[in-house]
Enzyme design. Sequence first.
Site, short mmCIF file in Angstrom:
data_model
loop_
_atom_site.label_atom_id
_atom_site.label_comp_id
_atom_site.label_asym_id
_atom_site.label_seq_id
_atom_site.Cartn_x
_atom_site.Cartn_y
_atom_site.Cartn_z
N ILE A 96 0.84 -1.20 0.00
CA ILE A 96 0.00 0.00 0.00
C ILE A 96 0.87 1.25 0.00
O ILE A 96 1.81 1.35 0.81
CB ILE A 96 -0.91 -0.01 1.26
N TYR A 159 10.23 10.80 -7.89
CA TYR A 159 9.81 9.97 -6.75
C TYR A 159 9.57 10.83 -5.50
O TYR A 159 8.75 10.51 -4.66
CB TYR A 159 10.82 8.85 -6.50
N LYS A 166 9.44 5.97 1.63
CA LYS A 166 9.99 4.60 1.55
C LYS A 166 11.21 4.45 2.47
O LYS A 166 11.43 3.38 3.04
CB LYS A 166 10.35 4.23 0.11
N THR A 197 2.03 -0.66 -12.92
CA THR A 197 0.81 -0.92 -12.14
C THR A 197 0.01 0.37 -12.06
O THR A 197 0.48 1.42 -12.51
CB THR A 197 1.16 -1.36 -10.70
N LEU A 198 -1.14 0.30 -11.41
CA LEU A 198 -1.97 1.50 -11.24
C LEU A 198 -1.20 2.58 -10.48
O LEU A 198 -1.16 3.74 -10.88
CB LEU A 198 -3.24 1.11 -10.49
N ALA A 199 -0.56 2.20 -9.36
CA ALA A 199 0.18 3.18 -8.56
C ALA A 199 1.32 3.79 -9.38
O ALA A 199 1.58 4.99 -9.30
CB ALA A 199 0.71 2.52 -7.29
N1 LIG Z 1 5.02 -0.64 -9.33
C1 LIG Z 1 6.26 -0.37 -9.01
O1 LIG Z 1 7.08 -0.01 -9.87
C2 LIG Z 1 6.73 -0.52 -7.59
C3 LIG Z 1 8.10 -0.67 -7.33
C4 LIG Z 1 8.52 -0.80 -6.00
C5 LIG Z 1 7.58 -0.77 -4.97
N2 LIG Z 1 6.25 -0.63 -5.25
C6 LIG Z 1 5.31 -0.61 -4.14
O2 LIG Z 1 4.45 -1.75 -4.22
C7 LIG Z 1 3.29 -1.48 -3.48
C8 LIG Z 1 2.07 -1.89 -4.30
O3 LIG Z 1 1.91 -1.01 -5.40
P1 LIG Z 1 1.61 -1.51 -6.89
O4 LIG Z 1 2.68 -0.95 -7.75
O5 LIG Z 1 1.31 -2.95 -6.91
O6 LIG Z 1 0.31 -0.64 -7.28
P2 LIG Z 1 -1.26 -0.89 -7.09
O7 LIG Z 1 -1.90 0.39 -7.52
O8 LIG Z 1 -1.69 -2.13 -7.75
O9 LIG Z 1 -1.40 -1.08 -5.51
C9 LIG Z 1 -1.41 0.00 -4.60
C10 LIG Z 1 -2.46 -0.36 -3.57
O10 LIG Z 1 -2.47 0.62 -2.52
C11 LIG Z 1 -3.80 0.68 -2.06
N3 LIG Z 1 -4.04 1.88 -1.28
C12 LIG Z 1 -3.71 3.17 -1.57
N4 LIG Z 1 -4.19 3.99 -0.61
C13 LIG Z 1 -4.81 3.20 0.30
C14 LIG Z 1 -5.52 3.44 1.51
N5 LIG Z 1 -5.71 4.69 1.98
N6 LIG Z 1 -6.01 2.38 2.21
C15 LIG Z 1 -5.86 1.12 1.74
N7 LIG Z 1 -5.22 0.83 0.59
C16 LIG Z 1 -4.71 1.86 -0.11
C17 LIG Z 1 -4.64 0.66 -3.34
O11 LIG Z 1 -5.98 0.29 -3.07
C18 LIG Z 1 -3.89 -0.39 -4.14
O12 LIG Z 1 -4.45 -1.67 -3.92
C19 LIG Z 1 3.33 0.00 -3.10
O13 LIG Z 1 3.83 0.12 -1.78
C20 LIG Z 1 4.35 0.55 -4.09
O14 LIG Z 1 4.98 1.73 -3.62
C21 LIG Z 1 5.80 -0.50 -6.54
#
Ligand SMILES: NC(=O)c1ccc[n+]([C@@H]2O[C@H](COP(=O)([O-])OP(=O)(O)OC[C@H]3O[C@@H](n4cnc5c(N)ncnc54)[C@H](O)[C@@H]3O)[C@@H](O)[C@H]2O)c1
Length: 272
Positions: A96, A159, A166, A197-199
Amino acid sequence: MAGGQGLMAGKRGLILGVANNRSIAFGIAKACVDHGAEIALTYQGEAFKKRVEPLAAELNAHVAGHCDVTDPESLDAVFADIAKHWGKLDFLVHAIAFSDKDELTGRYVETTRDNFLRTMDISVFSFTTIAKRAEPLMTDGGSLLTLTYYGAEKVMPHYNVMGVAKAALEASVRYLAVDLGAKKIRVNAISAGPIKTLAASGIGDFRYILKWNEYNSPLKQTVTQEEVGDSGVYFLSDLSRGVTGEVHHVDSGYHVVGMKAVDAPDISTVKD
Ligand SMILES: NC(=O)c1ccc[n+]([C@@H]2O[C@H](COP(=O)([O-])OP(=O)(O)OC[C@H]3O[C@@H](n4cnc5c(N)ncnc54)[C@H](O)[C@@H]3O)[C@@H](O)[C@H]2O)c1
């Protein structure tokens, strides 16, 4: 492999952060189920419910309801549901993060107080408060896993405040590992390479970042949800029973690189 066999047979885990089938959390969820775990998922609000429910059905997962980490009552309800449904918990995934997209461009120094606090609340404090709620359910020890990014260690374009968040999340991993270690609850993070991903769609120039990583990482590829998922199985299963407080890079080795690869195409506009 569900139902008795596999590295995660007999383990039950709550996975927070599935938004759709591209979510890193979904990759981890799928890998856990493939290795025999039983899982529960949550969704953030009605909009995500529609997407998460069919994914839960695909993985034979329990749906533990709506979870918004800024709403403590929704967290209480999720953990009450898990206590009722399973009575205990073996592992938990926190995937998250959130920051205002408009503040992921331009200079970090312009970050507003509101967005700084919101980013820290959703992306950092949530892991600590979730760990606190998971602790009483992890009666036979357990494994907590969060997701971080290299922008915690080095400055990455676009970022900004998320890099600061982070860094705090990675420090939380170490403090939580000490607090919970006596109960054999382990706390680790995977530092994933960039994945679409969406994020990630909120991060500027993301296609450029993906290409840069592909050309310059030792493995000459970006990572997939499946690769992060398989590494997740290591942390969430007993394979890593001697490991806690760790931040583990699953990034095709990008974090060891100091400069553009000699054979990487020059995708910059600099001429000299
Ligand atoms: N995609 C990348 O390149 C990448 C790289 C390294 C780390 N990450 C990390 O991985 C994790 C997952 O992200 P992702 O890339 O799979 O994207 P994603 O958009 O699929 O997932 C992000 C999730 O965060 C949840 N979220 C946001 N605000 C929230 C809230 N207030 N309460 C509950 N849930 C909440 C969303 O509902 C979503 O399910 C994050 O911590 C992101 O920073 C992503």
